[in-house]
Scaffold this active site. Structure first.
Site, PDB file in Angstrom:
ATOM      1  N   ASP A 121     126.270  25.287  77.433  1.00  0.00           N
ATOM      2  CA  ASP A 121     125.771  26.593  76.965  1.00  0.00           C
ATOM      3  C   ASP A 121     125.883  26.688  75.450  1.00  0.00           C
ATOM      4  O   ASP A 121     124.979  27.174  74.769  1.00  0.00           O
ATOM      5  CB  ASP A 121     126.581  27.742  77.587  1.00  0.00           C
ATOM      6  CG  ASP A 121     126.574  27.721  79.106  1.00  0.00           C
ATOM      7  OD1 ASP A 121     125.624  27.165  79.684  1.00  0.00           O
ATOM      8  OD2 ASP A 121     127.528  28.254  79.707  1.00  0.00           O
ATOM      9  N   ARG A 134     135.359  20.726  84.244  1.00  0.00           N
ATOM     10  CA  ARG A 134     135.312  21.982  84.981  1.00  0.00           C
ATOM     11  C   ARG A 134     134.402  21.925  86.207  1.00  0.00           C
ATOM     12  O   ARG A 134     133.453  21.167  86.266  1.00  0.00           O
ATOM     13  CB  ARG A 134     134.891  23.132  84.058  1.00  0.00           C
ATOM     14  CG  ARG A 134     133.537  22.941  83.351  1.00  0.00           C
ATOM     15  CD  ARG A 134     132.399  23.225  84.254  1.00  0.00           C
ATOM     16  NE  ARG A 134     131.079  23.201  83.656  1.00  0.00           N
ATOM     17  CZ  ARG A 134     130.001  22.748  84.306  1.00  0.00           C
ATOM     18  NH1 ARG A 134     130.111  22.197  85.483  1.00  0.00           N
ATOM     19  NH2 ARG A 134     128.809  22.809  83.759  1.00  0.00           N
TER      20      ARG A 134
END
Length: 341
Positions: free
Chosen positions: A296, A129
Site C-alpha cells: 500500500d 504478515r
C-alpha cells in the site's frame, strides 16, 4: 500546480487489529503468511482471541486508505487527497474519522446504521504478515452515496483515482462509474490486483474494470495467480506484467503501465512492450518490524510523484522509499515528515 483534491481513493476502510503471533495461531485458523483473505465463520473467534491473548495495536487501515494516507504524507499539502468508503456508527468509526483528519485526508464516509466498522486481523510472524478482513460495514457501500452531489464533486475535482482490487467485492458499480468518468475526461485511473482471491474469484468484475485501468499495481504472487487464471501458462513476472499492460484499453488517451513489486527483488515495470527493472532499498532483517502496508505504501509513494507528472523512475523510487519507511514500523504508520528527495 493546484493540488487540492487531486487524488481520490475509494475502498474498504478497516481498523487493523495487529499483533505478533506464532505459527501455531496461523495453523489453528488455517491462514498463510503473505496472504490476504476475507474472514469466514471459522475465523470470527480470531478477533477476540487476538485482543485477549496478544498485545494488539489498533491502526486505521484498509488497503486503499493506507495508500491515500501515504500519498498525503509524501505530498505534505493538506487536502490534496480524498477518500470514500463505508464505516459503522461506532467507536472504531469515530477512531477512523479522527485518524483520517489527522493525516490530512478529506474523507466522505458513508455511515451504515446497522453494521459495525470493518476490522482486519493482522497476524505477524517473523516480520511477515497475514491479513484476514471482516468487512462488516465496509461491505455495505452503495453507489447511491457516490452519486450524491457532495460526493460526486470529489470525483469531478480529482485528476487521479486509485482503487484497490478489494473494492471489487463490494461495489463494482461504483468502480465503473469512476472508471467511465476518468476515461471520458482523460483522467488517470489506477487499480491494484490486491490479492490472489480477487484474481481467482472476482475475475468477471476485475475484467470489466481492467480496460479502464491506466496503471495496474500488484505483487508477484498476485501476478502469477492472474496469469494462471487466464491460462497464460507462465510464471515469469516480467512476461505477465507485459501481457497485463497489453490488455485492451477502453480509451486510447493513456497507455497502460503495469507495476509489479516482488518484496526484496526488483520492481517490474512494463510499458510500450518493454520491461524495466528497478532495485528496491534493501533493509537488514533486524530492522524489519512488519510488512503490513508495504505494498500500500509503495502505491502511495508512487502516486505522490505520478500526480506531479514525474518520470516513472521517480515514481518507483518514491514508492520504494515509502515502503522502506513503513516496514520499519508497525502497520501502515510513518514519522511526521518524509525525507524523500
Amino acid at each position: 500546480m493546484a493540488f487540492e483534491g487531486i487524488l481520490l481513493g475509494m475502498g474498504n476502510p478497516l481498523l487493523d487489529i495487529s499483533a505478533v503471533v506464532d505459527q501455531e495461531f496461523l495453523q489453528k485458523y488455517g491462514i498463510k503468511l503473505n496472504d490476504a483473505i476475507l474472514a469466514e465463520d471459522k475465523h470470527l473467534p480470531m478477533y477476540g482471541e487476538l485482543v485477549d491473548e496478544y498485545n494488539v495495536e489498533y491502526i486505521a487501515g484498509g488497503a486503499t486508505q493506507n495508500s491515500i494516507r501515504v500519498a498525503q504524507w509524501m505530498l505534505q499539502v493538506p487536502g490534496a487527497t480524498s477518500y470514500i468508503g463505508c464505516i459503522g456508527k461506532d467507536k472504531f468509526g469515530e477512531e477512523m474519522k479522527k485518524n483520517a483528519s489527522l493525516a490530512g485526508v478529506k474523507v466522505h464516509y458513508y455511515e451504515d446504521e446497522t453494521a459495525p466498522t470493518g476490522t482486519c486481523a493482522v497476524c505477524v510472524v517473523g516480520g511477515e504478515r497475514s491479513l484476514v478482513a471482516n468487512l462488516s460495514a465496509a461491505n455495505c457501500y452503495k453507489a447511491e452515496h457516490l452519486k450524491r452531489p457532495e460526493n460526486w464533486a470529489l470525483v469531478e475535482k480529482a485528476k487521479y483515482f486509485y482503487i484497490a482490487g478489494f473494492f471489487l467485492t463490494v461495489s463494482p458499480e461504483s468502480i465503473l462509474l469512476v472508471a467511465e468518468h476518468a476515461a471520458a475526461k482523460n483522467k488517470v485511473f489506477t487499480m491494484n490486483l490486491s490479492a490472489p482471491f480477487i484474481c481467482e474469484f472476482f475475475r468477471d468484475v476485475q475484467e470489466k474494470a481492467l480496460p479502464y485501468v491506466d496503471y495496474v499495481f500488484g505483487n508477484e504472487t498476485e501476478a502469477r495467480t492472474f496469469s494462471k487464471v487466464h491460462g497464460w501458462e507462465t510464471d515469469n513476472v516480467e512476461e505477465i506484467a507485459l501481457k497485463i499492460s497489453q490488455w485492451p484499453k477502453a480509451s486510447g488517451t493513456h497507455k497502460r503501465i503495469t507495476v509489479i513489486t516482488q518484496g526484496a527483488d526488483p520492481v517490474v515495470v512494463a510499458e510500450d512492450g518493454k520491461v524495466k527493472l528497478f532495485p528496491v532499498i534493501l533493509l537488514p532483517k533486524e530492522k524489519l518490524v512488519d510488512t503490513n502496508g508495504a505494498g500500500d505504501a509503495f502505491v502511495g509513494g508512487f502516486l505522490s510523484q505520478l500526480l506531479q507528472e514525474k518520470a516513472i523512475e521517480e515514481c518507483v523510487k518514491a514508492g520504494c522509499y515509502a515502503a522502506n519507511v513503513i516496514i520499519q514500523r508497525p502497520g501502515c504508520t510513518y514519522p511526521e515528515k518524509p525525507d524523500f528527495s
